[in-house]
Write an enzyme that holds these catalytic residues in place. Structure first.
Site, PDB file in Angstrom:
ATOM      1  CB  CYS A  31      -0.984   0.004   1.161  1.00 51.73           C
ATOM      2  SG  CYS A  31      -0.205  -0.098   2.787  1.00 51.73           S
ATOM      3  CB  CYS A  35       4.307  50.516   2.933  1.00 48.14           C
ATOM      4  SG  CYS A  35       5.896  50.101   2.162  1.00 48.14           S
ATOM      5  CB  CYS A  95      13.742  41.841  10.885  1.00 51.90           C
ATOM      6  SG  CYS A  95      14.036  41.720  12.672  1.00 51.90           S
ATOM      7  CB  CYS A 113       9.925  41.395  12.684  1.00 49.15           C
ATOM      8  SG  CYS A 113      10.621  42.913  13.348  1.00 49.15           S
ATOM      9  CB  CYS A 136      10.467  49.257   2.150  1.00 46.36           C
ATOM     10  SG  CYS A 136       9.509  50.395   3.191  1.00 46.36           S
ATOM     11  CB  CYS A 146       8.277  49.856   6.706  1.00 42.32           C
ATOM     12  SG  CYS A 146       7.016  50.772   5.772  1.00 42.32           S
ATOM     13  CG  HIS A 163      13.605  47.148  13.691  1.00 42.40           C
ATOM     14  ND1 HIS A 163      13.004  46.889  12.478  1.00 42.40           N
ATOM     15  CD2 HIS A 163      13.839  45.932  14.250  1.00 42.40           C
ATOM     16  CE1 HIS A 163      12.899  45.592  12.300  1.00 42.40           C
ATOM     17  NE2 HIS A 163      13.386  44.981  13.357  1.00 42.40           N
ATOM     18  CG  HIS A 186      14.191  42.692  16.445  1.00 45.58           C
ATOM     19  ND1 HIS A 186      12.973  42.538  15.816  1.00 45.58           N
ATOM     20  CD2 HIS A 186      13.987  42.314  17.739  1.00 45.58           C
ATOM     21  CE1 HIS A 186      12.089  42.102  16.694  1.00 45.58           C
ATOM     22  NE2 HIS A 186      12.677  41.967  17.867  1.00 45.58           N
ATOM     23  CG  HIS A 208      -4.227   0.421   4.615  1.00 45.33           C
ATOM     24  ND1 HIS A 208      -3.587  -0.300   3.617  1.00 45.33           N
ATOM     25  CD2 HIS A 208      -5.390   0.862   4.070  1.00 45.33           C
ATOM     26  CE1 HIS A 208      -4.342  -0.300   2.519  1.00 45.33           C
ATOM     27  NE2 HIS A 208      -5.429   0.407   2.779  1.00 45.33           N
TER      28      HIS A 208
END
Length: 391
Positions: free
Chosen positions: A39, A225, A233, A236, A250, A253, A258, A266, A303
């Site tokens: 099987c 965005c 990161c 995050c 980007c 942002c 951060h 981070h 099975h």
């Protein structure tokens, strides 16, 4: 093996592709006939070849000087005695499969393939990796190559029914690796070990697997965005959105996110963006890359069975296949394979359907096939129709 004839069929036979009702192709004596613990192999072969051509390079690659002496014989048995009859007549008798099993037993390092219970990945190692020497389906950023991907995740007590998408992203995050390219096929092994231990009692197979954020150097969207991301990161993850998508930013942002005290420590890294895309980013949307679920191999009490999509695209219907659904006679009898239509499967895997099933706390409340799909999933197979065209 019964009275149903199963002649070998030379040449090339296209996979079956269905839309709508499956009534005329379902029923008993359909699929691959099981015999002597086969099987694991029946369910895997049925999933790989009946309704898709994603593995067809295995059937037609010419031999090279690096191949074993019996390469063409194994390839011929697979193509003319199993795959072609399956596609042309939807029936393969167990003695045809036993020919392949005997060859695998004699020619690979995996023992017991003609009689013992095995796992699908042992069969894939024997046939695909060792004998047919196919190019590995997955190329990882670590430099490793693989034929399937085992999900390695830590259990999240807050998740009662995680999706394959969630586990897949979690596994890549933990391993800190990427895929070098979108594969034509992706075989994902669920987080379970042996036949009994399951990390999660239920797992929801994702109908579409978004692989955008695990492809190395693929253009990604800023999670805040939506513009072209330039940084990643990992710390995050899940803070500014969900999944791996939440790790891409980007420049602007990234700085804003951060500036928060909680994220000030981070560590992030630059993303490599294709030069052409950087130039054209204002004129074309950032594409998302998806792979389509086409089979789920399941196991319950030793099975294996399979749920398989009978074509490509969102309209294609699903069937359930069991190579040993019934039996004729006792010790000297034979098994009867069966295909059953599963019209409700896409509904179960939808957001609303999954929510309803999740409310059924007792597994015994679940519809029979839904229970097998969610509780017994062992391996999910995905394909990329775009990449398949070029492989």
């Amino acid at each position: 093996f019964g009275q149903v004839d199963c002649p070998a069929i030379p040449g090339a036979v296209r996979p079956i592709c269905r839309k709508g009702d499956l009534h005329d192709i379902c029923g008993k004596y359909k699929g691959i006939q099981g015999h002597h613990n086969s099987c694991y192999l029946d369910a895997t072969l049925f999933s790989m070849f009946t309704f898709t051509s994603v593995f067809d390079s295995l059937l037609f690659r010419p031999p090279t000087e690096n191949d074993i002496v019996h390469y063409e014989e194994v390839q011929r048995v697979l193509r003319e005695e199993i795959v072609n009859p399956l596609r042309a007549n939807l029936y393969v008798r167990a003695d045809r499969v036993m020919k392949l099993r005997t060859l695998l037993e004699n020619l690979s390092s995996v023992t017991g393939l003609t009689s013992e219970e095995k796992d699908p990945e042992e069969f894939l190692t024997s046939l695909v990796a060792q004998i047919l020497r196919a190019k590995p389906f997955l190329k990882l950023s670590s430099g490793q190559e693989a034929y399937h991907y085992q999900l390695f995740v830590e259990k999240d007590e807050h998740l009662t029914m995680p999706s394959v998408q969630q586990l897949f992203e979690q596994s890549f995050l933990t391993s800190d690796i990427k895929l070098k390219e979108v594969p034509s096929c992706l075989i994902i092994q669920m987080p379970r070990f042996g036949k009994s231990f399951k990390m999660y009692p239920r797992i929801l197979p994702s109908q579409l697997l978004d692989v955008t954020d695990i492809i190395e150097d693929s253009p990604r969207q800023c999670t805040v965005c939506g513009k072209l991301a330039e940084f990643e990161c990992k710390e995050c993850f899940g803070q500014c959105g969900a999944g791996l998508e939440s790790t891409a930013f980007c420049g602007q942002c990234l700085e804003t996110a951060h500036s928060h005290q909680r994220r000030s420590s981070h560590a992030w890294r630059h993303l490599t963006v294709p030069v052409e895309f950087s130039i054209l980013q204002d004129h074309c949307p950032i594409p998302r890359l998806y792979m389509e679920l086409f089979a789920v191999v399941c196991i319950e009490t030793s099975h294996y069975v399979a749920f398989v999509k009978c074509g490509s695209g969102s309209e294609a219907p699903w069937c359930f296949f069991d190579s040993m659904a019934d039996r004729k006679g006792e010790q000297n009898g034979y098994n009867i394979p069966e295909m059953v239509s599963c019209p409700d499967l896409p509904s179960w895997l939808s957001d609303d359907g999954a929510r309803l099933l999740q409310e059924m706390k007792d597994d015994r409340q679940l519809p029979e096939h839904a229970k097998r799909l969610l509780c017994d999933a062992y391996m999910c197979m995905y394909q990329s129709p775009d990449v398949m065209m070029y492989r």
